[in-house]
Design a protein around this motif. Sequence first.
Motif, PDB file in Angstrom:
ATOM      1  N   MET A 132       4.227  12.900 -25.589  1.00 41.62           N
ATOM      2  CA  MET A 132       5.340  12.673 -25.860  1.00 41.62           C
ATOM      3  C   MET A 132       5.769  11.218 -26.454  1.00 41.62           C
ATOM      4  O   MET A 132       5.210  10.657 -24.897  1.00 41.62           O
ATOM      5  CB  MET A 132       6.192  13.321 -25.725  1.00 41.62           C
ATOM      6  N   ILE A 133       5.631  10.521 -27.022  1.00 41.15           N
ATOM      7  CA  ILE A 133       6.236   9.359 -26.378  1.00 41.15           C
ATOM      8  C   ILE A 133       7.110   8.213 -26.899  1.00 41.15           C
ATOM      9  O   ILE A 133       8.067   9.276 -27.560  1.00 41.15           O
ATOM     10  CB  ILE A 133       4.993   8.316 -27.986  1.00 41.15           C
ATOM     11  N   SER A 134       8.354   7.689 -25.943  1.00 41.73           N
ATOM     12  CA  SER A 134       9.160   7.363 -25.869  1.00 41.73           C
ATOM     13  C   SER A 134       9.524   6.261 -24.984  1.00 41.73           C
ATOM     14  O   SER A 134       8.492   5.451 -24.116  1.00 41.73           O
ATOM     15  CB  SER A 134      10.308   8.545 -24.885  1.00 41.73           C
ATOM     16  N   ASP A 135      10.524   4.940 -26.192  1.00 38.64           N
ATOM     17  CA  ASP A 135      10.405   3.468 -25.618  1.00 38.64           C
ATOM     18  C   ASP A 135      12.259   4.475 -24.802  1.00 38.64           C
ATOM     19  O   ASP A 135      12.672   4.735 -25.322  1.00 38.64           O
ATOM     20  CB  ASP A 135      10.363   3.084 -26.260  1.00 38.64           C
ATOM     21  N   ARG A 136      12.011   3.865 -23.307  1.00 36.80           N
ATOM     22  CA  ARG A 136      13.074   3.816 -22.937  1.00 36.80           C
ATOM     23  C   ARG A 136      14.456   3.153 -22.643  1.00 36.80           C
ATOM     24  O   ARG A 136      15.705   3.578 -22.997  1.00 36.80           O
ATOM     25  CB  ARG A 136      13.379   3.865 -21.722  1.00 36.80           C
ATOM     26  N   HIS A 137      13.646   1.903 -23.827  1.00 37.18           N
ATOM     27  CA  HIS A 137      14.752   1.150 -23.945  1.00 37.18           C
ATOM     28  C   HIS A 137      15.010   0.960 -25.795  1.00 37.18           C
ATOM     29  O   HIS A 137      16.328   0.319 -26.160  1.00 37.18           O
ATOM     30  CB  HIS A 137      14.033  -0.572 -24.368  1.00 37.18           C
ATOM     31  N   ALA A 138      14.435   2.615 -26.566  1.00 34.57           N
ATOM     32  CA  ALA A 138      15.774   3.012 -27.631  1.00 34.57           C
ATOM     33  C   ALA A 138      16.776   3.748 -27.544  1.00 34.57           C
ATOM     34  O   ALA A 138      16.714   4.028 -27.080  1.00 34.57           O
ATOM     35  CB  ALA A 138      14.533   3.456 -28.383  1.00 34.57           C
ATOM     36  N   PRO A 139      17.477   2.934 -28.593  1.00 35.90           N
ATOM     37  CA  PRO A 139      18.967   3.622 -28.441  1.00 35.90           C
ATOM     38  C   PRO A 139      18.725   5.363 -28.960  1.00 35.90           C
ATOM     39  O   PRO A 139      17.526   6.106 -29.208  1.00 35.90           O
ATOM     40  CB  PRO A 139      19.325   2.778 -29.672  1.00 35.90           C
ATOM     41  N   SER A 140      19.714   6.007 -28.407  1.00 29.98           N
ATOM     42  CA  SER A 140      19.349   7.902 -29.053  1.00 29.98           C
ATOM     43  C   SER A 140      19.900   8.081 -29.833  1.00 29.98           C
ATOM     44  O   SER A 140      20.894   6.984 -30.977  1.00 29.98           O
ATOM     45  CB  SER A 140      20.849   8.501 -27.838  1.00 29.98           C
ATOM     46  N   ARG A 141      18.881   8.958 -30.553  1.00 29.03           N
ATOM     47  CA  ARG A 141      19.602   9.089 -31.911  1.00 29.03           C
ATOM     48  C   ARG A 141      20.584   9.831 -32.553  1.00 29.03           C
ATOM     49  O   ARG A 141      21.182  10.853 -31.487  1.00 29.03           O
ATOM     50  CB  ARG A 141      18.135   9.980 -32.524  1.00 29.03           C
ATOM     51  N   GLN A 142      20.565   9.934 -33.670  1.00 28.71           N
ATOM     52  CA  GLN A 142      22.407  11.131 -34.516  1.00 28.71           C
ATOM     53  C   GLN A 142      22.140  11.272 -35.579  1.00 28.71           C
ATOM     54  O   GLN A 142      20.077  11.481 -35.888  1.00 28.71           O
ATOM     55  CB  GLN A 142      23.016   9.825 -34.470  1.00 28.71           C
ATOM     56  N   PRO A 143      22.506  12.375 -35.926  1.00 29.14           N
ATOM     57  CA  PRO A 143      22.128  12.842 -37.460  1.00 29.14           C
ATOM     58  C   PRO A 143      21.804  11.517 -38.153  1.00 29.14           C
ATOM     59  O   PRO A 143      22.198  10.737 -37.910  1.00 29.14           O
ATOM     60  CB  PRO A 143      23.637  13.218 -38.158  1.00 29.14           C
ATOM     61  N   TYR A 144      20.535  12.123 -39.310  1.00 30.08           N
ATOM     62  CA  TYR A 144      19.704  10.784 -39.837  1.00 30.08           C
ATOM     63  C   TYR A 144      20.319  11.241 -41.447  1.00 30.08           C
ATOM     64  O   TYR A 144      21.320  12.276 -41.773  1.00 30.08           O
ATOM     65  CB  TYR A 144      18.606  11.050 -40.316  1.00 30.08           C
ATOM     66  N   GLY A 145      20.967   9.412 -42.055  1.00 34.48           N
ATOM     67  CA  GLY A 145      20.859   9.894 -44.042  1.00 34.48           C
ATOM     68  C   GLY A 145      19.495  10.162 -44.255  1.00 34.48           C
ATOM     69  O   GLY A 145      18.622   9.536 -44.214  1.00 34.48           O
ATOM     70  N   THR A 146      20.290  10.262 -45.678  1.00 33.17           N
ATOM     71  CA  THR A 146      18.847  10.257 -46.689  1.00 33.17           C
ATOM     72  C   THR A 146      17.642   9.437 -46.203  1.00 33.17           C
ATOM     73  O   THR A 146      16.762   9.422 -46.384  1.00 33.17           O
ATOM     74  CB  THR A 146      19.926  10.921 -47.862  1.00 33.17           C
ATOM     75  N   ALA A 147      17.884   8.572 -46.905  1.00 34.03           N
ATOM     76  CA  ALA A 147      17.326   7.622 -46.659  1.00 34.03           C
ATOM     77  C   ALA A 147      15.959   6.818 -45.575  1.00 34.03           C
ATOM     78  O   ALA A 147      14.791   6.839 -45.677  1.00 34.03           O
ATOM     79  CB  ALA A 147      17.811   5.871 -47.296  1.00 34.03           C
ATOM     80  N   TYR A 148      16.860   7.744 -44.515  1.00 34.74           N
ATOM     81  CA  TYR A 148      16.198   7.215 -43.327  1.00 34.74           C
ATOM     82  C   TYR A 148      14.725   8.813 -42.745  1.00 34.74           C
ATOM     83  O   TYR A 148      13.649   8.874 -42.532  1.00 34.74           O
ATOM     84  CB  TYR A 148      16.926   7.174 -41.704  1.00 34.74           C
ATOM     85  N   GLU A 149      15.960   9.800 -43.675  1.00 32.06           N
ATOM     86  CA  GLU A 149      14.491  11.077 -43.914  1.00 32.06           C
ATOM     87  C   GLU A 149      13.673  10.774 -44.317  1.00 32.06           C
ATOM     88  O   GLU A 149      12.515  11.293 -44.767  1.00 32.06           O
ATOM     89  CB  GLU A 149      15.383  12.695 -44.149  1.00 32.06           C
ATOM     90  N   GLN A 150      13.887  10.562 -45.878  1.00 35.16           N
ATOM     91  CA  GLN A 150      12.965   9.646 -46.579  1.00 35.16           C
ATOM     92  C   GLN A 150      11.642   9.369 -45.685  1.00 35.16           C
ATOM     93  O   GLN A 150      10.436   8.880 -45.850  1.00 35.16           O
ATOM     94  CB  GLN A 150      13.271   9.227 -48.032  1.00 35.16           C
ATOM     95  N   MET A 151      12.155   7.548 -45.727  1.00 34.53           N
ATOM     96  CA  MET A 151      11.364   7.027 -44.107  1.00 34.53           C
ATOM     97  C   MET A 151       9.961   7.644 -43.586  1.00 34.53           C
ATOM     98  O   MET A 151       8.613   7.583 -43.189  1.00 34.53           O
ATOM     99  CB  MET A 151      11.704   6.022 -43.502  1.00 34.53           C
ATOM    100  N   LEU A 152      11.233   8.543 -42.554  1.00 39.32           N
ATOM    101  CA  LEU A 152      10.597   9.575 -41.502  1.00 39.32           C
ATOM    102  C   LEU A 152       9.039  10.845 -42.437  1.00 39.32           C
ATOM    103  O   LEU A 152       7.727  10.617 -41.770  1.00 39.32           O
ATOM    104  CB  LEU A 152      11.402  10.723 -40.836  1.00 39.32           C
ATOM    105  N   GLU A 153       9.667  10.797 -43.393  1.00 44.72           N
ATOM    106  CA  GLU A 153       8.504  11.800 -44.122  1.00 44.72           C
ATOM    107  C   GLU A 153       7.582  10.795 -44.640  1.00 44.72           C
ATOM    108  O   GLU A 153       6.411  11.748 -44.082  1.00 44.72           O
ATOM    109  CB  GLU A 153       9.250  12.846 -45.614  1.00 44.72           C
ATOM    110  N   LYS A 154       7.745   9.623 -44.973  1.00 42.08           N
ATOM    111  CA  LYS A 154       6.583   8.730 -45.285  1.00 42.08           C
ATOM    112  C   LYS A 154       5.726   8.685 -43.737  1.00 42.08           C
ATOM    113  O   LYS A 154       4.623   8.202 -44.003  1.00 42.08           O
ATOM    114  CB  LYS A 154       6.670   7.221 -46.023  1.00 42.08           C
ATOM    115  N   VAL A 155       6.339   8.605 -42.800  1.00 38.33           N
ATOM    116  CA  VAL A 155       5.307   8.646 -41.936  1.00 38.33           C
ATOM    117  C   VAL A 155       4.775   9.171 -40.816  1.00 38.33           C
ATOM    118  O   VAL A 155       3.702   9.480 -41.052  1.00 38.33           O
ATOM    119  CB  VAL A 155       6.750   7.322 -40.740  1.00 38.33           C
ATOM    120  N   ARG A 156       5.224  10.287 -41.466  1.00 37.22           N
ATOM    121  CA  ARG A 156       5.008  11.505 -41.176  1.00 37.22           C
ATOM    122  C   ARG A 156       4.208  12.068 -41.986  1.00 37.22           C
ATOM    123  O   ARG A 156       3.006  12.125 -41.339  1.00 37.22           O
ATOM    124  CB  ARG A 156       6.189  13.151 -41.387  1.00 37.22           C
TER     125      ARG A 156
END
Length: 145
Positions: free
Chosen positions: A1-25
């Motif tokens: 599992m990859i994590s960067d301890r300097h990255a901020p914690s995640r909250q619920p996502y908006g539609t645009a970010y969900e679409q970005m995640l799907e593209k990356v996925r």
Amino acid sequence: MISDRHAPSRQPYGTAYEQMLEKVRYEGAYPTRERADEAVCLVLAGLGRQLTGDERVDLARCLPPEAARVLTAQIPDPQPLTGWAFVKDLAARTGASLATTRWDTGSVFCAVAAYAGADLITRILHELPTGYGLLFGRAELTQAA
């Protein structure tokens, strides 16, 4: 599992970010959206430590707000890394292999390029040290001496 301890914690996502995640996925052939999110957070945090000036601001404007926050939450390093050093730095932060980190970087940068457009990516590449063109899927040509 990859994590960067300097990255901020995640909250619920908006539609645009969900679409970005799907593209990356899709681009990265990741098994889950969570794995794509880890890659996005890692790579955008790293890019946020490298990018400054108008290019940083313009890129943040192009990205979904969740991605822009990850990018802009980072303080730029005074000495930017080359593309290969960037990958090695991310791998060292996470303990992942160089090959996995290079894959993550290319997958995320593919999505970033889709949001930013060719002109902004060209400006960004002119501001960063050598080696980022290949990470963004572009050839890097050098002039003969």
